[in-house]
Write a protein that holds these residues in place. Structure first.
Motif, mmCIF file in Angstrom:
data_model
loop_
_atom_site.group_PDB
_atom_site.id
_atom_site.type_symbol
_atom_site.label_atom_id
_atom_site.label_comp_id
_atom_site.label_asym_id
_atom_site.label_seq_id
_atom_site.Cartn_x
_atom_site.Cartn_y
_atom_site.Cartn_z
ATOM 1 N N GLY A 121 -61.039 84.219 -27.410
ATOM 2 C CA GLY A 121 -61.553 85.566 -27.653
ATOM 3 C C GLY A 121 -61.163 86.044 -29.042
ATOM 4 N N TRP A 122 -61.357 87.360 -29.275
ATOM 5 C CA TRP A 122 -61.112 87.935 -30.596
ATOM 6 C C TRP A 122 -61.852 87.103 -31.650
ATOM 7 N N ASN A 123 -63.097 86.753 -31.364
ATOM 8 C CA ASN A 123 -63.836 85.827 -32.210
ATOM 9 C C ASN A 123 -64.230 86.396 -33.566
ATOM 10 N N ALA A 124 -64.248 87.724 -33.685
ATOM 11 C CA ALA A 124 -64.570 88.331 -34.973
ATOM 12 C C ALA A 124 -63.316 88.724 -35.748
ATOM 13 N N SER A 125 -62.167 88.380 -35.208
ATOM 14 C CA SER A 125 -60.898 88.608 -35.909
ATOM 15 C C SER A 125 -60.560 87.375 -36.725
ATOM 16 N N ASP A 126 -60.052 87.584 -37.933
ATOM 17 C CA ASP A 126 -59.737 86.499 -38.850
ATOM 18 C C ASP A 126 -58.333 85.958 -38.560
ATOM 19 N N THR A 127 -58.239 84.681 -38.160
ATOM 20 C CA THR A 127 -56.958 84.078 -37.791
ATOM 21 C C THR A 127 -56.892 82.647 -38.299
ATOM 22 N N HIS A 128 -55.819 82.316 -39.036
ATOM 23 C CA HIS A 128 -55.709 81.003 -39.669
ATOM 24 C C HIS A 128 -54.284 80.464 -39.620
ATOM 25 N N PRO A 129 -54.149 79.141 -39.729
ATOM 26 C CA PRO A 129 -52.848 78.556 -40.065
ATOM 27 C C PRO A 129 -52.675 78.572 -41.585
ATOM 28 N N LEU A 130 -51.436 78.631 -42.043
ATOM 29 C CA LEU A 130 -51.149 78.677 -43.470
ATOM 30 C C LEU A 130 -50.146 77.588 -43.827
ATOM 31 N N SER A 131 -50.251 77.061 -45.030
ATOM 32 C CA SER A 131 -49.265 76.105 -45.506
ATOM 33 C C SER A 131 -48.807 76.495 -46.909
ATOM 34 N N PHE A 132 -47.553 76.172 -47.193
ATOM 35 C CA PHE A 132 -46.933 76.516 -48.470
ATOM 36 C C PHE A 132 -46.272 75.258 -49.032
ATOM 37 N N THR A 133 -46.778 74.818 -50.178
ATOM 38 C CA THR A 133 -46.251 73.614 -50.802
ATOM 39 C C THR A 133 -45.788 73.938 -52.213
ATOM 40 N N ASP A 134 -44.480 74.036 -52.378
ATOM 41 C CA ASP A 134 -43.891 74.393 -53.683
ATOM 42 C C ASP A 134 -44.553 75.640 -54.264
ATOM 43 N N VAL A 135 -44.740 76.631 -53.410
ATOM 44 C CA VAL A 135 -45.335 77.902 -53.842
ATOM 45 C C VAL A 135 -44.296 78.695 -54.628
ATOM 46 N N ARG A 136 -44.649 79.105 -55.816
ATOM 47 C CA ARG A 136 -43.718 79.844 -56.672
ATOM 48 C C ARG A 136 -44.178 81.292 -56.839
ATOM 49 N N VAL A 137 -43.262 82.208 -56.545
ATOM 50 C CA VAL A 137 -43.520 83.636 -56.762
ATOM 51 C C VAL A 137 -42.293 84.238 -57.429
ATOM 52 N N PRO A 138 -42.457 85.354 -58.129
ATOM 53 C CA PRO A 138 -41.320 85.954 -58.827
ATOM 54 C C PRO A 138 -40.196 86.365 -57.880
ATOM 55 N N ARG A 139 -38.994 86.349 -58.391
ATOM 56 C CA ARG A 139 -37.810 86.769 -57.635
ATOM 57 C C ARG A 139 -37.998 88.172 -57.069
ATOM 58 N N GLU A 140 -38.733 89.014 -57.823
ATOM 59 C CA GLU A 140 -38.940 90.409 -57.420
ATOM 60 C C GLU A 140 -39.830 90.540 -56.193
ATOM 61 N N ASN A 141 -40.427 89.454 -55.715
ATOM 62 C CA ASN A 141 -41.284 89.514 -54.537
ATOM 63 C C ASN A 141 -40.502 89.508 -53.227
ATOM 64 N N LEU A 142 -39.179 89.400 -53.313
ATOM 65 C CA LEU A 142 -38.356 89.552 -52.113
ATOM 66 C C LEU A 142 -38.607 90.938 -51.528
ATOM 67 N N LEU A 143 -38.935 91.001 -50.235
ATOM 68 C CA LEU A 143 -39.230 92.280 -49.580
ATOM 69 C C LEU A 143 -38.024 92.693 -48.746
ATOM 70 N N GLY A 144 -37.358 93.772 -49.145
ATOM 71 C CA GLY A 144 -36.142 94.197 -48.464
ATOM 72 C C GLY A 144 -34.950 93.367 -48.918
ATOM 73 N N GLU A 145 -33.832 93.552 -48.227
ATOM 74 C CA GLU A 145 -32.618 92.837 -48.604
ATOM 75 C C GLU A 145 -32.692 91.373 -48.184
ATOM 76 N N LYS A 146 -32.070 90.519 -48.992
ATOM 77 C CA LYS A 146 -31.971 89.111 -48.633
ATOM 78 C C LYS A 146 -31.183 88.979 -47.337
ATOM 79 N N GLY A 147 -31.722 88.197 -46.410
ATOM 80 C CA GLY A 147 -31.048 87.989 -45.130
ATOM 81 C C GLY A 147 -31.383 89.013 -44.073
ATOM 82 N N ARG A 148 -32.133 90.056 -44.435
ATOM 83 C CA ARG A 148 -32.498 91.105 -43.477
ATOM 84 C C ARG A 148 -33.948 90.971 -43.016
ATOM 85 N N GLY A 149 -34.591 89.887 -43.394
ATOM 86 C CA GLY A 149 -36.010 89.748 -43.105
ATOM 87 C C GLY A 149 -36.343 89.772 -41.631
#
Length: 387
Positions: free
Chosen positions: A211-239
């Motif tokens: 069901g929920w056939n019109a809802s967008d749902t996918h698997p995701l993969s991350f291979t050596d994905v690099r983002v800035p240090r500032e992209n940490l959301l909230g405190e480290k370890g509190r995720g």
């Protein structure tokens, strides 16, 4: 919002919102719902309509492009949308409570200024990357990692069942990843914003769902994905702790959506029972049919009362975890039970996909699974009771 409110006692601004969204659901969403369900297509025009109405910005401050409302307003909108199309309702729920709310709750001022105006306007959607092939509620099973390399996070791993992660307007996914261990040797979970299109961030093919056939749902993969240090959301370890707070709130929103489903099934059955005749009279004249629909209404009313109460506690700043779990469990079961009974009331027509109850029958099962299964809700309630 303070204390318990019945639907009839809602303040005028809430009533106006309900009426506006109900009209939109009836005139815009319902006519195309069966087609999008049949074709497994994302309803971009409907989403744009919701964006134009400001629904994606309901609980966010005006300074970030929001409507300056509250979480209960979002819940009322979800209830009305859920009556006619769960795929559209979950698109809004996930975009607001899972995509944008973590940034609003835990983001820096710079992150809020960068992302919230687009997310609150509905011009962009965000995903919530928690669940993995071997981990969901079990934080210890998380295997996605993020390692600092100079001023960048390097992310490797995979996520699954991620809503709103592969649309043409998806702007980001917030990813839960292991960033180290604590003093006791336990995994340290942090959350990091990964913009769409970042090299190494791949969106897999859409799932073939029940069901929920019109809802967008996918698997995701991350291979050596690099983002800035500032992209940490909230405190480290509190995720993970932060995500649990988001999930507590999200359970109230899912309960509201489920109440819409339960009530929508009642409304469809009342209409059908008055129109459909058998043996020379409307089937609603038969006590067995009337009693079935009456029991359906009782479930919807009880579930609505539960989510109203949980929302009131949350907005007043009081503990609400137990009430959110109760509301989510009661409402999801009401949706599933009413969808089953509603299909039975419709007889053979209830097995035809063009009827709303048939879509609710297929769609509703996930309500007892997503945002924490019924068993997880029972565990949380028992734990809160000291058991």
């Amino acid at each position: 919002m303070s204390g318990f409110l019945s639907t009839e006692d809602l303040p005028e601004d809430y009533r106006d919102l309900k009426a506006t969204v109900a009209d939109f659901a009836r005139t815009v969403v319902a006519p195309v719902a069966a087609q999008h369900d049949r074709d497994h297509t994302f309803p971009y025009d409907v989403v744009k309509g919701m964006a134009d109405m400001g629904l994606f910005g309901l609980p966010f401050p005006e300074e970030y492009g929001g409507m300056g409302g509250d979480y209960f307003a979002l819940c009322l909108a979800l209830e009305e949308l859920g009556k006619v199309d769960q795929s559209v309702a979950i698109t809004l729920e996930a975009a607001v409570s899972l995509g944008a709310m973590p940034i609003h709750r835990f983001g820096t001022e710079e992150q809020k200024q960068e992302w919230l105006p687009r997310l609150a306007s509905g011009q962009a959607l965000g995903g919530f990357g928690l669940t993995e092939p071997g981990a969901g509620s079990d934080a210890g099973g998380t295997t996605t990692t993020a390692v600092l390399d100079g001023d960048e996070w390097v992310i490797n791993g995979a996520k699954q069942f991620i809503t709103n992660s592969g649309t043409d307007i998806t702007a980001l996914v917030t990813v839960a990843a292991v960033t180290g261990t604590d003093a006791a040797g336990r995994k340290q979970i942090s959350t990091i914003i990964v913009p769409s299109g970042t090299p190494g961030f791949e969106v897999g093919p859409a799932y073939d769902k029940v069901g929920w056939n019109a809802s967008d749902t996918h698997p995701l993969s991350f291979t050596d994905v690099r983002v800035p240090r500032e992209n940490l959301l909230g405190e480290k370890g509190r995720g993970y702790a932060n995500f649990l707070r988001i999930l507590d709130e999200g359970r109230i929103a899912i309960a509201a959506l489920a109440v819409g489903v339960a009530q929508g099934c009642v409304d469809e059955c009342v209409r059908y029972a008055k129109e459909r005749s058998a043996f020379g009279r409307p089937i609603g004249d038969n006590q067995s049919v009337a009693f079935t629909i009456a029991r359906m209404q009782a479930r919807a009313y009880t579930a609505r009362t539960a989510y109203y109460d949980a929302a009131a506690l949350m907005l007043s700043g009081k503990p609400f975890k137990r009430q959110a779990s109760i509301a989510k469990m009661i409402a999801s079961e009401a949706a599933m039970d009413n969808a089953r009974d509603g299909t039975q009331v419709h007889g053979g027509y209830g097995f035809m996909n063009e009827y709303t109850v048939s879509r609710h029958y297929r769609d509703s099962k996930i309500l007892e699974i997503g945002e924490g299964t019924t068993e997880v809700q029972l565990m949380l309630i028992a734990r809160d009771l000291g058991l």
